[in-house]
Design a protein around this motif. Structure first.
Motif, PDB file in Angstrom:
ATOM      1  N   CYS A   9       0.091   2.458  -3.638  1.00 47.63           N
ATOM      2  CA  CYS A   9      -0.835   3.701  -3.413  1.00 47.63           C
ATOM      3  C   CYS A   9      -0.237   4.868  -3.094  1.00 47.63           C
ATOM      4  O   CYS A   9       0.007   5.940  -3.536  1.00 47.63           O
ATOM      5  CB  CYS A   9      -1.835   3.111  -2.528  1.00 47.63           C
ATOM      6  N   SER A  40      -4.198  -2.733  -3.355  1.00 48.13           N
ATOM      7  CA  SER A  40      -3.262  -1.489  -3.334  1.00 48.13           C
ATOM      8  C   SER A  40      -3.344  -0.532  -4.595  1.00 48.13           C
ATOM      9  O   SER A  40      -3.078   0.526  -4.674  1.00 48.13           O
ATOM     10  CB  SER A  40      -2.056  -2.082  -3.189  1.00 48.13           C
ATOM     11  N   TYR A  89       0.802  -1.066  -0.030  1.00 46.62           N
ATOM     12  CA  TYR A  89      -0.034   0.083   0.101  1.00 46.62           C
ATOM     13  C   TYR A  89       0.908   1.325   0.021  1.00 46.62           C
ATOM     14  O   TYR A  89       0.553   2.300  -0.709  1.00 46.62           O
ATOM     15  CB  TYR A  89      -0.835  -0.061   1.179  1.00 46.62           C
TER      16      TYR A  89
END
Length: 295
Positions: free
Chosen positions: A80, A134, A76
């Motif tokens: 992200c 993600s 993540y």
């Protein structure tokens, strides 16, 4: 006028392939630089001289079966949060376009052996694991940054392959060279040859596009056809399909591997249309180029 492009993410397969592709095909159209995002000093780098940021930094090909919470959080953080921070910096620096490489994986796994999963414009993303999630969370964070003066492009490619690629293709290639025979499976997969992808990205930057895109090869692939192109002499035996069927029913890792190899997952072809032609190579031509075979 020459456009200036910054690839954020050093040594990635897609980034290095794209840089090489532009040098070989459109050397006067783009001037490309690469930024190593592992170096925390990337935040000090001047983005303002670039027309487009092509963000390829990320973690892929996860073994999602047995992973610590710490590793999940890293996905993540990289796939992200880093993408969002990079896009934010690009916007503040008045860059015109930001391109994010997402993945077909946001729609979950392929259909099991014997069934077909067709993704259409109406199909809602449904990630099957933290890797897919993600990528989807990055898309959700990036989309609100879109403005008339700042174009967000999200690409959800299917499996990408080409010379020296990673992932499932090289595994299949090794099997094709070693096995004496192979089952006759008529599954369907959306795939994307690396140079077809590079041409597509070139067009997106040249046209200063915005939006969500689903590029794929012109033709769907089948696992058996790929093996047959790699090694035309291999025996294709229909009765081996029974073994594949049995393996697909065994719970756990065996059925997972079987469905990954022989399951079906495609984008509806209408989703991948674009105003300019980007598929420079057919499926057969691209496999021959990947394998370094001249026929």
């Amino acid at each position: 006028m020459t456009k200036r492009v910054l690839i954020t993410g050093a040594n990635s397969y897609i980034g290095t392939s794209f840089e090489r592709y532009i040098k070989e095909n459109y050397p006067d159209d783009f001037k490309i630089d690469t930024l190593d995002m592992l170096n925390p000093r990337w935040k000090e780098f001047d983005f303002s001289k670039y027309d487009s940021i092509f963000h390829v930094a990320g973690i892929a090909h996860a073994d999602v079966g047995n992973v610590s919470e710490e590793t999940k959080q890293l996905y993540y953080k990289v796939n992200c949060d880093l993408a969002y921070k990079t896009a934010l910096k690009a916007k503040e620096s008045r860059v015109k376009q930001f391109i994010y490489m997402s993945s077909i994986i946001v729609y979950g796994e392929s259909a099991p052996y014997g069934k077909t999963k067709v993704i259409t414009q109406d199909t809602k993303p449904k990630p099957a694991n933290f890797y897919g999630d993600s990528k989807l969370q990055a898309e959700i964070k990036l989309s609100p940054l879109q403005e008339d003066s700042f174009n967000i492009v999200i690409i959800r490619p299917p499996m990408i392959y080409g010379p020296n690629s990673k992932g499932n293709y090289p595994v299949l290639s090794k099997l094709a060279h070693k096995l004496p025979c192979f089952p006759n499976i008529k599954n369907q997969r959306s795939m994307l040859y690396i140079e077809n992808l590079c041409e597509f990205i070139y067009l997106l930057i040249r046209n200063n596009e915005t939006g969500l895109y689903f590029p794929q090869n012109e033709d769907y692939a089948s696992t058996t056809k790929i093996v047959n192109v790699i090694r035309p002499g291999i025996k294709i035996l229909g009765f081996l399909n029974i073994g594949v069927l049995i393996c697909s029913k065994i719970p756990g890792k065996i059925s997972g591997l079987c469905n990954k190899a022989f399951g079906s997952m495609v984008y509806d072809k209408s989703m991948s249309n674009y105003k300019n032609m980007y598929n420079r190579y057919s499926l057969t031509e691209s496999i021959l180029k990947t394998e370094g075979i001249k026929r």
